[in-house]
Design an enzyme around this catalytic site. Structure first.
Site, PDB file in Angstrom:
ATOM      1  N   ASP A   1      20.394   3.598   2.271  1.00  0.00           N
ATOM      2  CA  ASP A   1      20.157   3.320   3.681  1.00  0.00           C
ATOM      3  C   ASP A   1      21.439   3.603   4.443  1.00  0.00           C
ATOM      4  O   ASP A   1      22.383   4.200   3.892  1.00  0.00           O
ATOM      5  CB  ASP A   1      19.647   1.891   3.907  1.00  0.00           C
ATOM      6  CG  ASP A   1      20.675   0.822   3.573  1.00  0.00           C
ATOM      7  OD1 ASP A   1      21.832   1.164   3.239  1.00  0.00           O
ATOM      8  OD2 ASP A   1      20.323  -0.379   3.646  1.00  0.00           O
TER       9      ASP A   1
ATOM     10  N   CYS B   1       0.796  -1.232   0.000  1.00  0.00           N
ATOM     11  CA  CYS B   1       0.000   0.000   0.000  1.00  0.00           C
ATOM     12  C   CYS B   1       0.828   1.283   0.000  1.00  0.00           C
ATOM     13  O   CYS B   1       0.524   2.210  -0.757  1.00  0.00           O
ATOM     14  CB  CYS B   1      -0.936  -0.003   1.204  1.00  0.00           C
ATOM     15  SG  CYS B   1      -2.115  -1.358   1.185  1.00  0.00           S
TER      16      CYS B   1
ATOM     17  N   ARG C   1      15.615   1.766   2.534  1.00  0.00           N
ATOM     18  CA  ARG C   1      15.665   0.506   1.788  1.00  0.00           C
ATOM     19  C   ARG C   1      15.140  -0.642   2.634  1.00  0.00           C
ATOM     20  O   ARG C   1      15.605  -1.783   2.562  1.00  0.00           O
ATOM     21  CB  ARG C   1      17.085   0.223   1.274  1.00  0.00           C
ATOM     22  CG  ARG C   1      17.085  -0.846   0.178  1.00  0.00           C
ATOM     23  CD  ARG C   1      18.339  -0.865  -0.708  1.00  0.00           C
ATOM     24  NE  ARG C   1      19.559  -1.125   0.014  1.00  0.00           N
ATOM     25  CZ  ARG C   1      20.563  -0.253   0.138  1.00  0.00           C
ATOM     26  NH1 ARG C   1      20.452   0.960  -0.402  1.00  0.00           N
ATOM     27  NH2 ARG C   1      21.647  -0.554   0.804  1.00  0.00           N
ATOM     28  N   SER C   2      14.139  -0.358   3.441  1.00  0.00           N
ATOM     29  CA  SER C   2      13.533  -1.406   4.253  1.00  0.00           C
ATOM     30  C   SER C   2      12.719  -2.340   3.374  1.00  0.00           C
ATOM     31  O   SER C   2      12.288  -1.987   2.271  1.00  0.00           O
ATOM     32  CB  SER C   2      12.607  -0.775   5.309  1.00  0.00           C
ATOM     33  OG  SER C   2      11.471  -0.207   4.680  1.00  0.00           O
TER      34      SER C   2
END
Length: 360
Positions: free
Chosen positions: A253, A195, A230-231
């Site tokens: 990150d 989402c 960059r999770s």
């Protein structure tokens, strides 16, 4: 689903009062000569979300709010979203309450099911098998670590509405990274996308960064974008989506930068990840769009490093841009939360359609 703070940035910033000028005809306004307008257009998440909440959520053919109301009346039952709360975190309970209110206000049914940690797996299995449940989401953390990962992957592919967080099941996650956009060979049923990354994509479409004159799938070709996060939750899926649409993406990150893109002339079918010696400062200077998602108020993008006319988007609950970003950016989006909710509801509608069509 991890809890999120409410979006404090979805209220318009005050502007200088216009000066009326009488011309003998219609009333005109002009800015005071001593206060020229800032070059930046602030786009609020609510503005973008409204078009999905009231036009596109139930049917692509709906052309007005009245048409949606008719569509709702024609349904014997509106889609049902079931959420599981198996922790004692008051913030998670508050977010569950807010999610429920948003769903009900939009015409959806919502059930919050509370249970113990030990009961959750069985309760989840019941919801997976219940044909009356159209979408499922879980408020994390429960146990933490690999046990939560197991629960996330236990949500049925038919009901995995929770792409916003780590709950995106393997099928949809695999398709997203492989740039497989449909579940069927006739290209009728689109894959479910996480989402929040999808919310950022829709914002970029709304403000015209996607070039509609180009073929779908190539509409970001020629754009350079930096994503500071960059999770596995948001940053990496977002970089993949943007690169699959043709952009050159610098993904940053705390360990440095990598590049996501489809090669020279976007000849590759899907994005690849490339090592780079580029520093964050240089990536920012080169980027047409800068997107941040660092969950700390201490992290701020240096406005001086941004390109004139940059598009700046913040999806973190923290403010990653300095207040003077509006003196450099052409468009600034301070938060994306309301668009994320719209995408969750859109996913729910699609899942219901797929269930009725026996697609998944």
């Amino acid at each position: 689903m991890s809890k999120r703070k409410a979006d404090a940035d979805d209220t318009p910033a005050p502007t200088s009062a216009p000066v009326s000028v009488s011309t003998g005809g219609p009333l005109h306004t002009r800015q005071s000569a001593s206060a020229p307008p800032a070059p930046c257009r602030v786009v609020l998440a609510a503005e973008v979300a409204e078009s999905f909440m009231y036009v596109r959520v139930y049917s692509a053919s709906c052309a007005s709010r009245s048409a949606i109301k008719v569509s709702l009346k024609e349904k014997s039952k509106s889609p049902l979203l079931v959420s599981f709360l198996a922790n004692d975190d008051p913030a998670a309970a508050k977010y569950a309450e807010w999610t429920g209110k948003t769903c009900v206000d939009a015409g959806f049914r919502f059930e919050l099911r509370r249970c113990s940690k030990q009961e959750l797996e069985d309760k989840l299995d019941e919801a997976n098998k219940d044909p009356g449940v159209n979408g499922i989401m879980i408020y994390y953390p429960i146990f933490g670590g690999t046990q939560d990962a197991y629960l996330q992957n236990s949500v049925s592919v038919k009901k995995d509405v929770e792409g916003q967080k780590k709950g995106l099941c393997h099928t949809y996650r695999y398709n997203m990274y492989r740039n497989i956009r449909f579940l069927d060979e006739s290209a009728r049923f689109k894959c479910i996308i996480p989402c929040t990354p999808l919310a950022v994509v829709k914002i970029l479409e709304h403000i015209g960064i996607y070039r509609s004159i180009l073929p779908e799938g190539n509409r970001l070709y020629g754009h350079t974008i930096t994503v500071v996060n960059r999770s596995e939750v948001v940053g990496r899926p977002l970089a993949a989506l943007l690169a699959n649409d043709g952009a050159k993406v610098y993904s940053a990150d705390e360990f440095g930068l990598v590049e996501f893109h489809r090669g020279t002339g976007i000849r590759l079918k899907q994005h690849q990840v490339f090592e780079t010696d580029t520093k964050l400062e240089d990536a920012l200077r080169a980027s047409d769009v800068v997107i941040t998602g660092v969950p700390s108020d201490k992290f701020k993008i240096d406005t001086a490093l941004l390109k004139d006319g940059v598009v700046a988007i913040n999806f973190s609950t923290a403010k990653n841009f300095r207040d003077d970003v509006k003196q450099k950016a052409s468009i600034f989006v301070p938060s994306v939360g309301k668009v994320t909710v719209a995408m969750l509801l859109r996913n729910l509608v699609r899942l219901e359609e797929y269930q009725d069509a026996h697609i998944v």
